[in-house]
Design an enzyme around this catalytic site. Structure first.
Site, PDB file in Angstrom:
ATOM      1  N   ARG A 200       0.852  -1.192   0.000  1.00 43.86           N
ATOM      2  CA  ARG A 200       0.000   0.000   0.000  1.00 43.86           C
ATOM      3  C   ARG A 200       0.889   1.243   0.000  1.00 43.86           C
ATOM      4  O   ARG A 200       1.610   1.508   0.965  1.00 43.86           O
ATOM      5  CB  ARG A 200      -0.948   0.053   1.198  1.00 43.86           C
ATOM      6  CG  ARG A 200      -1.712   1.380   1.263  1.00 43.86           C
ATOM      7  CD  ARG A 200      -2.986   1.359   2.083  1.00 43.86           C
ATOM      8  NE  ARG A 200      -2.775   1.230   3.504  1.00 43.86           N
ATOM      9  CZ  ARG A 200      -3.737   1.441   4.425  1.00 43.86           C
ATOM     10  NH1 ARG A 200      -4.957   1.759   4.045  1.00 43.86           N
ATOM     11  NH2 ARG A 200      -3.483   1.280   5.714  1.00 43.86           N
ATOM     12  N   ASP A 498      -5.106   1.928  13.645  1.00 43.02           N
ATOM     13  CA  ASP A 498      -4.159   2.683  12.833  1.00 43.02           C
ATOM     14  C   ASP A 498      -4.657   4.116  12.689  1.00 43.02           C
ATOM     15  O   ASP A 498      -5.565   4.546  13.401  1.00 43.02           O
ATOM     16  CB  ASP A 498      -3.884   1.993  11.493  1.00 43.02           C
ATOM     17  CG  ASP A 498      -5.072   2.030  10.533  1.00 43.02           C
ATOM     18  OD1 ASP A 498      -6.098   2.683  10.855  1.00 43.02           O
ATOM     19  OD2 ASP A 498      -4.986   1.413   9.464  1.00 43.02           O
TER      20      ASP A 498
END
EC number: 2.3.3.9
Length: 629
Positions: A200, A498
């Protein structure tokens, strides 16, 4: 090593990381640098669009049928009808029942310790692993380069990585023997080849901390991540028969997707790869993107293979897009699951979009959302949480998802059997009603439903948000957290959090304060009654109380060293974010400008600079303030 002509790399990092900043990758970065100005221009348009909508009280809507998608020659009506050439899903992405997510590096760790993250991932039994360069990867020091180095070592089967993998396999089997009654890794060497490697990249909205253009301009992190990962690993991946796969985050419009497509196509051409060699999933984590799903698919063309429905970022984007509307107020975060109002409609549009064929009959993948639980806690707590995790996976499988995410390797063999028992590699082509573009559809994407809004919910929001900011400052953008009132309670499990989970908590608190949200229940602890307005003064009171609990917490939950360094800065950021009359576009901005800073007065100065710039120029501060040319 060649000297790039268009970029500057700070602090001799090119010499410290010659395996990342190779001659070939530096030349590729030079080649890709012209895209930097395009990205800046597009991010300017994004911020201006946000500002205009807030000023005018304008809701996001669907594009007009006869318009062209920005940056393309594709008409919107053609995109919606599937009249475009899409991507073909390669063999190693046909079955992705479980994808794990997490970074491939640890903060401040030597390579042999840091690379253990990659070993756990590739030995987990996950069908794919998204090695994160964005929301879960710490950015202190040179962690983004550690991440790139570790992935390269693993992909190239470096002897150091193989040594670490053998050790990690033994430790994982010890755990699985105790938890499952059997070792899950039979042959660690062959297991390493099982998991598809996915990366990512950071979104278009972020700047790299180590690179600037020679004129001093900040440099888009998306260019750095894309170029370094693909350039350093494409040969080895293709030699091993593996695909080159990326996740693209934070895309808001098809025009932004088209820019990604041009960048990827340009890099493929530079590296003499066929167009479409690089495959991409798109995380649907922005409200505006949900109004343009087929258009985004069309704009990414041969590169596109699937969508992912990530919960936390998406909730935050809805909150942010509706910040101007006094009637749009979220409930407690615990109430906003995937079956809640606007989330239910968002998920439904995604599954219909991937099951609309392109002109060649190609469908795409839908990867379901994140399972944040970790099976560590009391026997009763673990059993209850795992039951919920499996139930959530079963719901997504029934709805049409071809797989889902987990945030920790220990969850892979708990959740994967949901799809394993069904046995079908994916659900591409499953029949759903075609997408429609009516006012009813548009309204459904911002649909609120009655749910609690409580002091207990506010405490949870505050506690986890401040803890997350503290973890970020220490280099842990993914951290196991829970509200401070549950520290020591093994029945309440830690969740892997996160960036997105910290951000949505502050967004909801901002809504409650600035839209004068009312509590829906009496609170016996404070004697506040249902109907009480959640004022800024009440927020300050609860923040002080929750902060005191964090200061009193043990080192296991709040590192003692952080209590006089990063924790006060995290509190300041949370307070400023919630109190600011103008909603701040990205929580990560305030955190990023304070990376590697442990001084609270300096943090306050930088936060004021950010707010002044946002108010006076309608611009964000995204550069590394410690790296000036």
């Amino acid at each position: 090593m060649s000297n790039p002509k268009k970029i500057i790399i700070r602090d001799q990092l090119a010499e410290i990381y010659p395996d990342v900043y190779t001659r070939e990758s530096l030349a590729a970065l030079d080649f890709m640098t012209p895209f930097n100005k395009e990205i800046k221009a597009l991010m300017g348009k994004r911020l201006e669009r946000r500002y205009r909508r807030a000023q005018a009280g304008e809701r996001i809507g669907f594009l007009k049928d006869d318009d062209f998608i920005g940056g393309t020659s594709i008409r919107v009506s053609d995109a919606r009808a599937g009249n475009f050439e899409g991507g073909v899903v390669p063999a190693d992405l046909q079955r992705q029942w479980i994808q794990g997510t997490g970074p491939g590096a640890k903060p401040g760790a030597a390579v042999e310790s840091s690379i253990r993250n990659v070993a756990y991932a590739l030995l987990s039994g996950a069908d794919g692993w998204m090695f994160d360069g964005e929301d879960a990867l710490g950015q202190t020091g040179s962690m983004s380069l550690d991440n790139q180095r570790n992935l390269k070592l693993a992909i190239h089967l470096d002897p150091l990585f193989l040594k670490v993998a053998e050790q990690v396999a033994a430790q994982m089997n010890t755990w699985s023997q105790a938890f499952f009654g059997e070792p899950k890794i039979k042959d660690w060497r062959s297991q390493l080849a099982f998991t598809t490697k996915i990366f990512r990249a950071r979104g278009l909205h972020l700047d790299d901390r180590h690179i600037r253009e020679v004129d001093g301009s900040s440099f888009a992190a998306s260019i750095a991540d894309l170029t370094l990962y693909v350039t350093n690993n494409h040969r080895k991946l293709r030699e091993s028969g593996a695909s080159i796969v990326l996740y693209l985050p934070k895309i808001q419009t098809a025009e932004e997707a088209a820019l990604w497509n041009r960048m990827i196509t340009a890099l493929e051409g530079y590296l003499e790869l066929d167009e479409g060699t690089v495959k991409v999933y798109v995380l649907v984590e922005q409200l505006e993107a949900t109004y343009q799903l087929m258009e985004i698919r069309a704009a990414l063309g041969k590169h596109f293979v699937g969508y992912n429905t990530g919960r936390w970022d998406y909730i935050n984007s809805v909150s942010d897009a509706m910040a101007w509307d006094p009637d749009f107020v979220n409930p407690n975060i615990e109430s906003v699951g995937m079956t809640y109002g606007y989330m239910r409609n968002y998920e439904d549009r995604v599954r219909r979009a991937v099951n609309t064929p392109d002109r060649n009959g190609n469908f795409a993948l839908w990867q379901g959302g994140m399972e944040p639980n970790i099976p560590v806690g009391s026997e009763e707590g673990v059993a209850s949480s795992m039951e919920k995790a499996v139930s959530g996976a079963q719901r997504e499988q029934r709805e049409g998802a071809s797989g889902k995410w987990v945030a920790h390797w220990k969850m892979v063999h708990i959740v994967r059997p949901v799809w394993e028992q069904v046995g079908e590699p994916n659900q591409m082509g499953r029949s759903f009603p075609p997408l429609t573009y009516t006012q009813v559809d548009a309204d459904g994407l911002i649909l609120l439903e009655p749910a609690p809004r409580t002091i207990r919910g506010a405490r949870n929001l505050i506690s986890v948000a401040v803890q997350y900011g503290n973890a970020f400052g220490q280099g842990m953008q993914a951290a196991a957290l829970k509200p401070s009132d549950f520290f020591g309670n093994e029945d309440v499990l830690y969740l892997m959090e996160d960036m997105a989970t910290g951000e949505i908590r502050l967004s909801i608190l901002w809504e409650w304060v600035h839209k004068q949200a009312k509590l829906t229940e009496d609170d016996p602890e404070t004697d506040l009654k249902a109907g009480t307005v959640f004022s800024l003064e009440l927020f300050y009171q609860l923040l002080a109380e929750e902060y005191a609990k964090l200061l009193d917490a043990g080192d296991k939950d709040v590192h003692n060293a952080s209590k006089t360094t990063t924790l006060p800065i995290a509190r300041e950021i949370a307070e400023v974010y919630v109190a600011s009359p103008q909603k701040i576009p990205w929580f990560i901005d305030l955190l990023n400008i304070n990376l590697n800073n442990l001084d609270l007065p300096l943090a306050k100065q930088r936060i004021r600079f950010y707010l002044d710039t946002l108010r006076s120029k309608h611009e964000r501060v995204t550069e590394n303030l410690d790296f000036q040319v």
